[in-house]
Design a protein around this motif. Structure first.
Motif, PDB file in Angstrom:
ATOM      1  N   LEU A 219       0.804  -1.227   0.000  1.00  0.00           N
ATOM      2  CA  LEU A 219       0.000   0.000   0.000  1.00  0.00           C
ATOM      3  C   LEU A 219       0.835   1.274   0.000  1.00  0.00           C
ATOM      4  O   LEU A 219       0.363   2.324  -0.448  1.00  0.00           O
ATOM      5  CB  LEU A 219      -0.936   0.011   1.214  1.00  0.00           C
ATOM      6  N   THR A 220       2.061   1.208   0.506  1.00  0.00           N
ATOM      7  CA  THR A 220       2.857   2.426   0.669  1.00  0.00           C
ATOM      8  C   THR A 220       3.948   2.599  -0.378  1.00  0.00           C
ATOM      9  O   THR A 220       4.574   3.658  -0.434  1.00  0.00           O
ATOM     10  CB  THR A 220       3.509   2.456   2.065  1.00  0.00           C
ATOM     11  N   GLU A 222       5.504   3.653  -3.617  1.00  0.00           N
ATOM     12  CA  GLU A 222       5.101   4.612  -4.643  1.00  0.00           C
ATOM     13  C   GLU A 222       5.947   4.516  -5.904  1.00  0.00           C
ATOM     14  O   GLU A 222       5.446   4.641  -7.014  1.00  0.00           O
ATOM     15  CB  GLU A 222       5.184   6.041  -4.081  1.00  0.00           C
ATOM     16  N   PHE A 609      -2.996  -4.706  -5.367  1.00  0.00           N
ATOM     17  CA  PHE A 609      -3.348  -4.041  -6.628  1.00  0.00           C
ATOM     18  C   PHE A 609      -2.448  -2.836  -6.909  1.00  0.00           C
ATOM     19  O   PHE A 609      -1.929  -2.671  -8.018  1.00  0.00           O
ATOM     20  CB  PHE A 609      -4.812  -3.602  -6.594  1.00  0.00           C
ATOM     21  N   LYS A 610      -2.228  -2.001  -5.898  1.00  0.00           N
ATOM     22  CA  LYS A 610      -1.459  -0.770  -6.116  1.00  0.00           C
ATOM     23  C   LYS A 610      -0.024  -1.068  -6.517  1.00  0.00           C
ATOM     24  O   LYS A 610       0.502  -0.493  -7.480  1.00  0.00           O
ATOM     25  CB  LYS A 610      -1.485   0.087  -4.846  1.00  0.00           C
ATOM     26  N   VAL A 611       0.638  -1.980  -5.786  1.00  0.00           N
ATOM     27  CA  VAL A 611       2.043  -2.260  -6.085  1.00  0.00           C
ATOM     28  C   VAL A 611       2.180  -2.964  -7.435  1.00  0.00           C
ATOM     29  O   VAL A 611       3.174  -2.774  -8.147  1.00  0.00           O
ATOM     30  CB  VAL A 611       2.689  -3.092  -4.948  1.00  0.00           C
ATOM     31  N   THR A 613       0.298  -2.331 -10.061  1.00  0.00           N
ATOM     32  CA  THR A 613       0.208  -1.270 -11.074  1.00  0.00           C
ATOM     33  C   THR A 613       1.537  -0.529 -11.206  1.00  0.00           C
ATOM     34  O   THR A 613       1.920  -0.117 -12.309  1.00  0.00           O
ATOM     35  CB  THR A 613      -0.902  -0.258 -10.727  1.00  0.00           C
ATOM     36  N   LYS A 614       2.258  -0.375 -10.100  1.00  0.00           N
ATOM     37  CA  LYS A 614       3.579   0.262 -10.163  1.00  0.00           C
ATOM     38  C   LYS A 614       4.551  -0.599 -10.954  1.00  0.00           C
ATOM     39  O   LYS A 614       5.362  -0.085 -11.741  1.00  0.00           O
ATOM     40  CB  LYS A 614       4.128   0.493  -8.759  1.00  0.00           C
ATOM     41  N   VAL A 624      -4.343   2.166 -15.690  1.00  0.00           N
ATOM     42  CA  VAL A 624      -4.796   1.485 -14.466  1.00  0.00           C
ATOM     43  C   VAL A 624      -6.224   0.976 -14.624  1.00  0.00           C
ATOM     44  O   VAL A 624      -6.576  -0.095 -14.115  1.00  0.00           O
ATOM     45  CB  VAL A 624      -4.685   2.436 -13.255  1.00  0.00           C
ATOM     46  N   ALA A 628      -7.514  -2.741 -13.913  1.00  0.00           N
ATOM     47  CA  ALA A 628      -8.585  -2.973 -12.927  1.00  0.00           C
ATOM     48  C   ALA A 628      -9.721  -3.783 -13.540  1.00  0.00           C
ATOM     49  O   ALA A 628     -10.254  -4.715 -12.913  1.00  0.00           O
ATOM     50  CB  ALA A 628      -9.106  -1.634 -12.400  1.00  0.00           C
TER      51      ALA A 628
END
Length: 659
Positions: A219-220, A222, A609-611, A613-614, A624, A628
């Protein structure tokens, strides 16, 4: 005694245990076929005709390696289940007078039959479908289909040696299991693990902490660069957390529910909770495996599908213009010659440049700490502090944007493409510039849209200020050299015309003696489809393999539970429960256990999901919404497939329990 007595007995035993042996044989055949096909593709002659054959072969060889490791682990896992269910049978042989060396001969013949059938039939099926596999791969990567048929000897030998070794390993394990066990232990072998497990709070806490750290990382994070490094750490922690929580956390939770008397002492809760506690120890690892495999299938398919579907987005991200010309250390005279040469070649090709973007700049890779920049890169990759600062003069900016901005030597305009610079000043190792204005848009951002680091454009008054920045960052060491050169444009010509123009530009610009690099979207299209199409093919291939493993684990888990629960539910009926009540208790328990891994897998994917996409940004996928949508669709399709598996395996379970 007939010398084929043990062979006949082995065949008879395999027939009697067909319910467990047949899926194992089919799994062996399928994994042999999958490994041969991937090995075949990695060495196939037809692949050599591709422009990026080396990269595609590397990708396919990696896929073969993944299948090899998976086959070793999974076939050993399923063999362990089989030998556990057969221990009672071997114990009876031992009690009836058969020595362990005779039992070992039976096991030897069974292993030999299993290995021969799996390898021979698997290789036959692999050879039969190999042409179909290469046609499918060529279709995916949009390569012209070739005709011909080959059977690479290396692929056949590698497959035979690998799976021969796996079945030999299983044979040694089975013989040792029987040899080291006493007859009474063999008779009770299939019942091992039925004692109520103790609550291990230490393991449960380790699992919760591991999973929490994995989720926090996901989650963190970036920076895409940091995501590349930290993702596999998060994966390992998530796997540890999953195993610990399924094995210890689930038991702790069930025992907490049992202590809640108002909840526990209800007919619809009493049987499922007590039953799940009683045998959770032997099912927890299988459930964790199902969860991890389900997560892997969904992530693998959603990422590869989204990259393949979004191929045009990937190309446009990597090539913001059809034709790109870039050069380093270009003098003003060389820049004029480059402009003239590009315009001349486009004119001779009959192509009119559109959406032209042309500028001179100087780029500085730096370490960022807020508004301060230095060239000390130590220990900053993991922290995601690497940044790229591109400096342009006010004259270049005014020409491109049709503006009339004026700046003094202490002022700058700032455009932030990725990242953040706080405050009203920017510091380059002691040299400060005040930010006169933050720009909302800048045409030159196209050049850096595919960069993974924080990216900033700084417009300063003239080249002397850029040199001051260079001197501050480098400590006045060396000469900055000339500015870089960038020229990008679109053309309306077809694929062949664009590829010809790129070739003509490469030849013409060599004569200027500038350090030039010419790229074209159409020239790179075949390579993009080769790599991303190969990833898509690999995703489908490995996805099918992992789905097969998931199905088999679920099937064996249902069989194991069916045998274990048969006696218990007979007792329930004898103490007064109706058949419908027993069936309802069975259904609620099976549903809870069966769908727990799927729910956990979806939760894992939600946090990851977030990591992901990175990481996909590293591969030029920045859409994105597309990812998704593909993820949601993959979860939906997999969930439907999962429900179908439940319906089929639950029928087997109910049949065993009601016998």
């Amino acid at each position: 005694m007939n010398r084929f007595f043990y062979a006949k007995l082995a065949v008879n035993n395999m027939n009697k245990n067909a319910q467990t042996y047949l899926p194992y044989l089919l799994t062996g055949i399928f994994t042999v076929m999958m490994f041969y096909n991937m090995s075949f593709l990695a060495v196939a002659k037809d692949i050599g005709s591709l422009s990026d054959s080396a990269q595609l072969r590397t990708l396919l060889s990696f896929g073969a390696g993944v299948i090899a490791v998976f086959s070793v682990i999974f076939l050993f896992y399923t063999n362990s289940f089989l030998i556990k269910r057969r221990k009672k049978e071997f114990g009876l042989f031992n009690i009836l007078g058969m020595e362990k060396k005779h039992i070992a001969r039976i096991i030897l013949w069974e292993a030999l039959f299993t290995a021969v059938i799996s390898i021979v039939v698997g290789l036959g099926a692999g050879i039969l479908f190999s042409k179909l596999m290469i046609l499918l791969l060529f279709k995916i990567i949009t390569f012209e289909v070739t005709f011909g048929f080959e059977i690479p000897v290396a692929a056949v030998i590698n497959t035979s040696v690998l799976f021969g070794g796996i079945f030999l390993l299983n044979l040694v394990y089975n013989v040792f299991q029987v040899h080291l066990s006493k007859p009474i232990e063999l008779l009770k072998g299939s019942s091992v693990g039925e004692k109520e497990p103790k609550t291990n709070w230490l393991i449960a806490i380790i699992g919760a902490v591991s999973l929490a750290i994995a989720y926090y990382i996901a989650l963190t994070t970036e920076s895409p660069l940091a995501a590349l490094q930290l993702f596999f750490v998060a994966v390992v922690l998530a796997m540890i957390g999953t195993y610990c929580l399924f094995t210890a956390g689930s038991i702790a939770l069930l025992k907490m529910l049992r202590k809640n008397k108002s909840y526990y002492y209800q007919l619809k809760h009493f049987i499922p909770v007590s039953g799940m506690i009683y045998r959770m120890k032997q099912n927890a690892v299988g459930l964790a495996n199902i969860c991890i495999l389900s997560t892997a299938v969904i992530i693998m398919l959603s990422t590869t599908v989204s990259m393949y579907v979004g191929m045009e987005d990937l190309l446009r991200t990597r090539y913001p213009r059809n034709i790109l010309v870039s050069a380093r250390n270009v003098s003003d005279e060389q820049a004029i010659k480059l402009d003239a040469a590009i315009e001349k070649q486009a004119l001779e090709a009959g192509l009119i440049p559109k959406d032209v973007i042309r500028y001179r700049s100087m780029s500085f890779p730096v370490s960022q700490d807020g508004a301060s920049f230095t060239q000390d890169h130590s220990n900053n990759y993991a922290a995601g502090n690497i940044a790229m600062v591109v400096c342009l003069t006010a004259d270049e900016y005014n020409r491109m944007e049709n503006k009339s901005v004026s700046l003094d030597s202490s002022e700058a305009l700032l455009y932030t493409l990725k990242g953040d610079i706080p405050g009203d000043t920017v510091n380059f190792n002691g040299f400060e510039l005040s930010i006169k204005e933050r720009l909302d848009s800048l045409e030159t951002e196209d050049k850096m849209s595919a960069l993974l680091t924080n990216s900033y454009f700084l417009i300063v008054d003239d080249v002397d200020t850029i040199k001051q920045i260079y001197n501050s960052l480098s400590g006045n060491q060396g000469d900055m050299g000339e500015l870089s050169y960038y020229y990008g444009f679109d053309v309306a010509g077809d694929k062949d015309a664009q590829i010809s123009l790129v070739s003509a530009l490469q030849k013409a610009l060599k004569e200027i003696n500038a350090d030039c690099y010419v790229e074209g979207a159409e020239s790179a299209r075949a390579g993009f489809y080769s790599i991303y199409g190969g990833l898509f093919f690999l995703g489908i291939f490995l996805g099918l393999l992992f789905i097969m493993a998931t199905v088999l684990i679920i099937y064996y888990k249902q069989i194991a539970e069916g045998y274990d629960d048969r006696g218990r539910f007979e007792i329930m009926q004898k103490v007064g429960m109706s058949r419908d009540e027993v069936k309802q208790a069975i259904k609620s328990q099976v549903l809870a256990v069966f769908f727990l891994p799927l729910v956990a897998a979806v939760i894992h994917i939600g946090f990851a999901f977030k990591v992901i996409t990175k990481m996909l940004a590293v591969l030029n996928l920045t859409n994105v919404q597309l990812f998704a949508g593909c993820t949601a669709l993959t979860i939906l399709v997999f969930a439907v497939f999962y429900v179908i598996i439940y319906g089929l395996t639950a029928r087997t379970y109910y049949h065993l329990v009601s016998q």
